[in-house]
Design an enzyme around this catalytic site. Structure first.
Site, PDB file in Angstrom:
ATOM      1  N   GLY A 185       0.842  -1.193   0.000  1.00  0.00           N
ATOM      2  CA  GLY A 185       0.000   0.000   0.000  1.00  0.00           C
ATOM      3  C   GLY A 185       0.872   1.236   0.000  1.00  0.00           C
ATOM      4  N   TYR A 244      -1.022   8.617  15.217  1.00  0.00           N
ATOM      5  CA  TYR A 244       0.196   7.800  15.394  1.00  0.00           C
ATOM      6  C   TYR A 244       1.425   8.657  15.685  1.00  0.00           C
ATOM      7  CZ  TYR A 244      -2.921   5.218  12.208  1.00  0.00           C
ATOM      8  OH  TYR A 244      -4.005   4.662  11.587  1.00  0.00           O
ATOM      9  N   CYS A 304     -10.776  22.029  17.306  1.00  0.00           N
ATOM     10  CA  CYS A 304     -10.767  22.380  18.718  1.00  0.00           C
ATOM     11  C   CYS A 304     -10.292  21.250  19.608  1.00  0.00           C
ATOM     12  CB  CYS A 304     -12.156  22.851  19.126  1.00  0.00           C
ATOM     13  SG  CYS A 304     -12.612  24.265  18.132  1.00  0.00           S
TER      14      CYS A 304
HETATM   15  N1  LLP Z   1      -2.337  -6.076   3.855  1.00  0.00           N
HETATM   16  C1  LLP Z   1      -3.016  -6.066   5.016  1.00  0.00           C
HETATM   17  C2  LLP Z   1      -3.689  -7.285   5.458  1.00  0.00           C
HETATM   18  C3  LLP Z   1      -3.068  -4.889   5.791  1.00  0.00           C
HETATM   19  O1  LLP Z   1      -3.722  -4.888   6.946  1.00  0.00           O
HETATM   20  C4  LLP Z   1      -2.408  -3.719   5.330  1.00  0.00           C
HETATM   21  C5  LLP Z   1      -2.450  -2.475   6.104  1.00  0.00           C
HETATM   22  C6  LLP Z   1      -1.726  -3.784   4.104  1.00  0.00           C
HETATM   23  C7  LLP Z   1      -1.702  -4.983   3.398  1.00  0.00           C
HETATM   24  C8  LLP Z   1      -1.000  -2.604   3.514  1.00  0.00           C
HETATM   25  O2  LLP Z   1       0.031  -2.189   4.339  1.00  0.00           O
HETATM   26  P1  LLP Z   1       1.085  -1.098   3.827  1.00  0.00           P
HETATM   27  O3  LLP Z   1       1.886  -1.714   2.694  1.00  0.00           O
HETATM   28  O4  LLP Z   1       0.362   0.096   3.380  1.00  0.00           O
HETATM   29  O5  LLP Z   1       1.924  -0.838   5.019  1.00  0.00           O
HETATM   30  N2  LLP Z   1      -3.470   3.950   8.909  1.00  0.00           N
HETATM   31  C9  LLP Z   1      -2.120   3.506   9.229  1.00  0.00           C
HETATM   32  C10 LLP Z   1      -1.722   2.245   8.490  1.00  0.00           C
HETATM   33  C11 LLP Z   1      -2.682   1.094   8.681  1.00  0.00           C
HETATM   34  C12 LLP Z   1      -2.298  -0.134   7.898  1.00  0.00           C
HETATM   35  C13 LLP Z   1      -3.360  -1.168   7.962  1.00  0.00           C
HETATM   36  N3  LLP Z   1      -3.094  -2.353   7.208  1.00  0.00           N
HETATM   37  C14 LLP Z   1      -1.144   4.646   8.963  1.00  0.00           C
HETATM   38  O6  LLP Z   1      -1.574   5.722   8.568  1.00  0.00           O
HETATM   39  O7  LLP Z   1       0.061   4.501   9.193  1.00  0.00           O
END
Ligand code: LLP
Length: 419
Positions: free
Chosen positions: A277, A318, A343
């Site tokens: 992602g 975070y 706020c």
């Molecule tokens: N696959 C699964 C099963 C996941 O739960 C996630 C992310 C991904 C792939 C993709 O992960 P990435 O390659 O993007 O690290 N909102 C948080 C991040 C939450 C990630 C949740 N799962 C932030 O802003 O850091």
């Protein structure tokens, strides 16, 4: 590497001035660079060339915008989705159902039914209970759902606790030691075609060793399933690779990650699947904001910008760092706190940070905002839902409109017994 650069003293996305976009669309606004998305998609694919067979599924949650998904579809990416809503977006972007992986810890019967009807490629099962339910739904339709079993390897990804998913106490997957027996029982169900295992230990991972440990454990588990006579043809290693958020920060990149994965999985004799992602979308976007005013503070001045924690939640959620840069930097700097108008004190993007000097009316960006930015936006404080723009060379388009508070207000009702 990204395509957000200064040209004639003004920050551009590819060949388009961010000042011109802000002028036309207003602020705050997310701006994505198509060339950057494509570059990251290609670099990631290239980095995995040491593996004989791979499948790439972009993690839609990181940036579900339809135009972003279309760019990735054209790069040959499938999608990793965690809800029926994300699945319908991926399908609408032109990603084939067979290239979509359905992850997610709480798939409802309704969602699984919709996914079966869409011919989804793979379900990553989070529990035996979910597998039994999916098998029954599939059997009732006379089909077999293709699935993997997500395993919790009990490895600490050494990332922020709120985005760590691979420790035994986390809610994801089945316990490592219980996995062989569960897998065997799921294989015996008529409605399922079990084809492998899945793992994902966390996000924004900046140290490859925990992932390597997790993948080694998954390889050992795969061998033990095979020794029981069970078939394993696919191994889904999830996403999680981190990206640099601070200029000058150095993290292992796709090449190091790819070499590590190849060293562990080259001879597994499976299709290795990935769900990247952030590494694709993170540096492909910025959040453009305008300085409302600068006010004095006890220690440092407050730069109050028109973007807030509802538009970019990561710093509040975070303690995440996003570089802040002026769209027309003067070369001067200042030490300041950068805050939004909401706020609560958590609506803070930076404290006591050296930033480009800015004053009321100036434009600035939060960088590396393409992942988990607009997708986590909300309308707290009855603010608009932030719009999104995509740039492609000299062209640009609004790819998600700003949703005004009036449009949301129009969905609300005062019941007649309150009139
Ligand atoms: N696959 C699964 C099963 C996941 O739960 C996630 C992310 C991904 C792939 C993709 O992960 P990435 O390659 O993007 O690290 N909102 C948080 C991040 C939450 C990630 C949740 N799962 C932030 O802003 O850091």
């Amino acid at each position: 590497m990204d395509y957000f650069q200064l040209k004639d003293g003004v920050l551009h996305a590819e060949n388009v001035s961010l000042a011109a976009i802000a002028e036309a669309v207003g602020t705050p606004v997310y701006v994505y660079s198509r060339a950057t998305l494509e570059r990251h998609a290609r670099v990631f694919r290239e980095a995995l060339s040491g593996l004989p067979s791979i499948h790439l599924a972009f993690a839609v949650k990181s940036n579900p915008n339809l135009a972003v998904l279309r760019v990735l579809a054209r790069e040959g990416y499938g999608a990793d989705v965690v809800s029926a809503g994300e699945m319908h977006r991926a399908l609408a972007a032109g990603i084939a159902g067979s290239d979509i992986v359905f992850s997610g810890v709480g798939k409802t019967a309704r969602e699984m039914t919709e996914a079966l009807d869409a011919g989804l490629g793979q379900f990553n099962l989070e529990s035996e209970e979910e597998g039994v339910e999916l098998a029954a739904l599939a059997a009732a339709r006379g089909v077999r759902a293709v699935a993997t079993l997500r395993v919790n390897p009990d490895v600490d990804a050494r990332t922020h606790a709120k985005i760590s998913t691979g420790k035994a106490e986390n809610k994801f997957g089945v316990a490592y030691d219980a996995a062989p027996a569960i897998y065997a029982r799921l294989c015996a169900l008529d409605g399922l075609e079990m084809r492998g295992l899945a793992v994902h230990i966390g996000s924004q991972i900046g140290d490859l060793e925990p992932s390597r440990q997790a993948f080694l454990k998954m390889g050992a588990l795969m061998e033990s399933l095979r020794s029981q006579g069970l078939e394993v043809t696919h191994m889904d290693l999830g996403g999680g690779l981190g990206v640099p958020y601070r200029s000058g920060e150095s993290l292992p990149g796709p090449a190091e990650y790819g070499a590590m994965v190849a060293s562990v999985a080259r001879d597994w004799g499976v299709t290795v699947m990935f769900e990247p992602g952030r590494v694709i979308s993170g540096n492909s976007g910025v959040l453009v904001t305008e300085v409302i005013r600068v006010k004095p503070g006890a220690i440092n001045p407050f730069v109050v910008v028109d973007a807030a924690m509802n538009d970019l939640a990561r710093p509040a959620m975070y303690d995440a760092w996003h570089d802040f840069a002026a769209v027309t930097p003067t070369g001067e700097t200042m030490i300041a706190n950068v805050v939004g108008p909401i706020c609560e004190s958590s609506d803070t993007f930076a404290m006591g940070r050296e930033i480009d000097a800015v004053k009321a009316g100036d434009l600035a960006v939060f960088r590396t905002a393409g992942a988990y930015g607009a997708t986590m936006a909300n309308t707290y404080n009855s603010r608009p839902l932030v719009p999104e723009v995509m740039v492609d060379g000299d062209k640009w388009s609004v790819v998600a409109e700003r949703i005004e508070p009036a449009a949301i207000l129009a969905t609300e009702r005062v019941p007649e017994w309150l009139e």
